[in-house]
Design an enzyme around this catalytic site. Structure first.
Site, PDB file in Angstrom:
ATOM      1  N   ARG A  22       9.884  -3.629  15.817  1.00 21.08           N
ATOM      2  CA  ARG A  22       8.781  -2.700  16.108  1.00 21.08           C
ATOM      3  C   ARG A  22       8.122  -2.986  17.448  1.00 21.08           C
ATOM      4  O   ARG A  22       7.444  -2.142  17.990  1.00 21.08           O
ATOM      5  CB  ARG A  22       7.760  -2.730  14.955  1.00 21.08           C
ATOM      6  CG  ARG A  22       8.252  -1.922  13.760  1.00 21.08           C
ATOM      7  CD  ARG A  22       7.342  -2.048  12.564  1.00 21.08           C
ATOM      8  NE  ARG A  22       7.522  -3.324  11.894  1.00 21.08           N
ATOM      9  CZ  ARG A  22       6.854  -3.709  10.812  1.00 21.08           C
ATOM     10  NH1 ARG A  22       5.959  -2.887  10.288  1.00 21.08           N
ATOM     11  NH2 ARG A  22       7.088  -4.875  10.248  1.00 21.08           N
TER      12      ARG A  22
ATOM     13  N   LYS B 279      -0.967  12.395  12.647  1.00 23.61           N
ATOM     14  CA  LYS B 279      -2.218  11.628  12.556  1.00 23.61           C
ATOM     15  C   LYS B 279      -2.914  11.677  13.910  1.00 23.61           C
ATOM     16  O   LYS B 279      -2.299  11.392  14.922  1.00 23.61           O
ATOM     17  CB  LYS B 279      -1.922  10.156  12.237  1.00 23.61           C
ATOM     18  CG  LYS B 279      -1.516   9.918  10.811  1.00 23.61           C
ATOM     19  CD  LYS B 279      -1.244   8.447  10.590  1.00 23.61           C
ATOM     20  CE  LYS B 279       0.040   7.990  11.227  1.00 23.61           C
ATOM     21  NZ  LYS B 279       0.469   6.648  10.906  1.00 23.61           N
TER      22      LYS B 279
ATOM     23  N   ASP C 115       5.789  -1.131   5.235  1.00 25.82           N
ATOM     24  CA  ASP C 115       5.292  -2.507   5.371  1.00 25.82           C
ATOM     25  C   ASP C 115       4.034  -2.668   4.510  1.00 25.82           C
ATOM     26  O   ASP C 115       4.112  -2.998   3.332  1.00 25.82           O
ATOM     27  CB  ASP C 115       5.034  -2.793   6.854  1.00 25.82           C
ATOM     28  CG  ASP C 115       4.726  -4.252   7.113  1.00 25.82           C
ATOM     29  OD1 ASP C 115       4.538  -5.001   6.144  1.00 25.82           O
ATOM     30  OD2 ASP C 115       4.659  -4.665   8.289  1.00 25.82           O
TER      31      ASP C 115
ATOM     32  N   GLY D 188       0.449   1.603   4.069  1.00 26.69           N
ATOM     33  CA  GLY D 188      -0.659   2.461   4.525  1.00 26.69           C
ATOM     34  C   GLY D 188      -0.188   3.830   4.992  1.00 26.69           C
ATOM     35  O   GLY D 188      -0.693   4.870   4.548  1.00 26.69           O
ATOM     36  N   THR D 189       0.808   3.841   5.879  1.00 26.21           N
ATOM     37  CA  THR D 189       1.329   5.103   6.414  1.00 26.21           C
ATOM     38  C   THR D 189       1.772   6.000   5.261  1.00 26.21           C
ATOM     39  O   THR D 189       1.444   7.193   5.198  1.00 26.21           O
ATOM     40  CB  THR D 189       2.538   4.811   7.339  1.00 26.21           C
ATOM     41  OG1 THR D 189       2.134   3.885   8.340  1.00 26.21           O
ATOM     42  CG2 THR D 189       3.096   6.067   7.974  1.00 26.21           C
TER      43      THR D 189
HETATM   44  C1  R5P Z   1       6.337   2.782  12.295  1.00 22.95           C
HETATM   45  O1  R5P Z   1       6.630   3.220  13.399  1.00 22.95           O
HETATM   46  C2  R5P Z   1       7.321   2.654  11.188  1.00 22.95           C
HETATM   47  O2  R5P Z   1       8.304   3.651  11.237  1.00 22.95           O
HETATM   48  C3  R5P Z   1       6.621   2.684   9.837  1.00 22.95           C
HETATM   49  O3  R5P Z   1       6.018   3.953   9.672  1.00 22.95           O
HETATM   50  C4  R5P Z   1       5.580   1.611   9.737  1.00 22.95           C
HETATM   51  O4  R5P Z   1       6.114   0.362  10.099  1.00 22.95           O
HETATM   52  C5  R5P Z   1       5.029   1.532   8.318  1.00 22.95           C
HETATM   53  O5  R5P Z   1       4.071   0.531   8.277  1.00 22.95           O
HETATM   54  P1  R5P Z   1       2.973   0.490   7.142  1.00 22.95           P
HETATM   55  O6  R5P Z   1       3.682   0.595   5.808  1.00 22.95           O
HETATM   56  O7  R5P Z   1       2.294  -0.846   7.349  1.00 22.95           O
HETATM   57  O8  R5P Z   1       2.016   1.629   7.360  1.00 22.95           O
END
Ligand code: R5P
Length: 310
Positions: free
Chosen positions: A93, A190, A220, A223-224
């Site tokens: 990332r 967003k 991860d 949240g997203t």
């Molecule tokens: C971001 O660019 C990735 O594609 C994922 O959307 C991101 O890593 C997800 O992270 P989290 O689950 O912490 O929101």
């Protein structure tokens, strides 16, 4: 061909070995008292085509060092060719400088794998396709999409499905999956209108009454994903599920997803699922072992791997 597994995801390595009808090569990976890693490949690999299976997942630094040290051991044991099979490529990332005086770890890790002695890399759904170019050796970046499509066909009425990208950055990936199943695409956009104000979620596309499938490469913190699921339901989606390749699932992510309105989250076994993942009611794991096994076989036989990309 020789298959070697580190400690990051032995069940996946065993499943690949079963698919290839080939035992894993005996390899001792253990720690000294100060936690330094010691590796001993306990079979002859001189002149062999060696595949080292090790996602660089949590604990990322330990698993990355294990991978580098196994590659080094194989190189010093005169392996003919070494392929680093890294189903989940950690540190990906950080693939550009978001500000001054920041690193590009994806490039740093690529340098380390190459310098350790890998001749090829095999991976799945790199966070950004251009990370292939961070290496000066061949990188096969497989897609989990064909495995996801098979599963989607078994579990969903595709007529009513709308594929959704949870952010603008994931549109290309989501569009590719939507195309495979002939579904429409929506996008969660967003935006933070002013610094200090919370993000506003705008949905591009009409999701009313649809079974929405969020598609991403990594979950991860969750949240997203959970925020996108809530925004879609507010816009009248009938239900929301998600297909995400790499279940990083740090901290309280599994609990967050269990408490979310997501119908289910489907991840692959590119990262070894934890016990919490296995018992969660709305989490399901599909396997990429056959996809990886087939790519390993074709690499060893010098046959085309590209048909597995599509
Ligand atoms: C971001 O660019 C990735 O594609 C994922 O959307 C991101 O890593 C997800 O992270 P989290 O689950 O912490 O929101």
């Amino acid at each position: 061909m020789k298959l070697i597994s580190g400690n990051a995801n032995r069940p996946l390595a065993e499943a690949i070995a079963t698919y290839l009808n080939q035992p894993l090569t005996k390899c001792l990976v253990r720690r000294f008292a100060d936690m330094e890693i010691f590796v001993e490949i306990q079979e002859n690999v001189r002149g062999e085509d060696v595949f080292i299976i090790q996602p660089t997942s949590f604990p990322t630094n330990d698993h990355l060092m294990e991978l580098l040290i196994i590659v080094d051991a194989a190189r010093r044991a005169s392996a003919r060719r070494i392929t680093a099979v890294v189903p989940y490529f950690g540190y990906a990332r950080q693939d550009r400088k978001p500000g001054p005086r920041t690193p590009i770890t994806a490039k740093l890790v690529a340098n380390m794998i190459e310098r350790a002695g890998a001749d090829r890399v095999l991976t799945i759904d790199l966070h950004a396709g251009q990370i292939q170019g961070f290496f000066d050796i061949p990188v096969d970046n497989l897609y989990a999409a064909p495995v996801m499509v098979q599963d989607l066909k078994r579990h969903y009425d595709l007529e009513n499905v709308m594929v959704v990208s949870p952010d603008v950055g994931g549109v290309v990936r989501a569009r590719a999956l939507a195309k495979r199943i002939g579904a429409q695409l929506a996008i969660v956009d967003k935006r933070r209108e002013r610094p200090g104000e919370s993000e506003v979620m705008n949905i591009i596309g009409d999701v009313h009454g649809r079974a929405c499938i969020l598609v991403d490469d990594i979950v991860d913190s969750g949240g997203t994903l959970c925020n996108a699921a809530e925004a879609l339901l507010e816009q009248g989606a009938q239900e929301v599920s998600a297909y995400i390749t790499h279940g990083v699932l740090s901290g309280g992510a599994v609990a967050r997803i269990a408490a979310s309105p997501l119908k289910e989250l489907v991840i692959t076994d590119s990262i070894q699922p934890t016990e919490a993942v296995r018992v969660a009611s709305n989490l399901r794991v599909i396997s990429v072992a056959e996809l990886l096994g087939e790519a390993v076989r074709r690499t060893a036989e010098e046959r085309s791997v590209s048909s597995l990309f599509y």
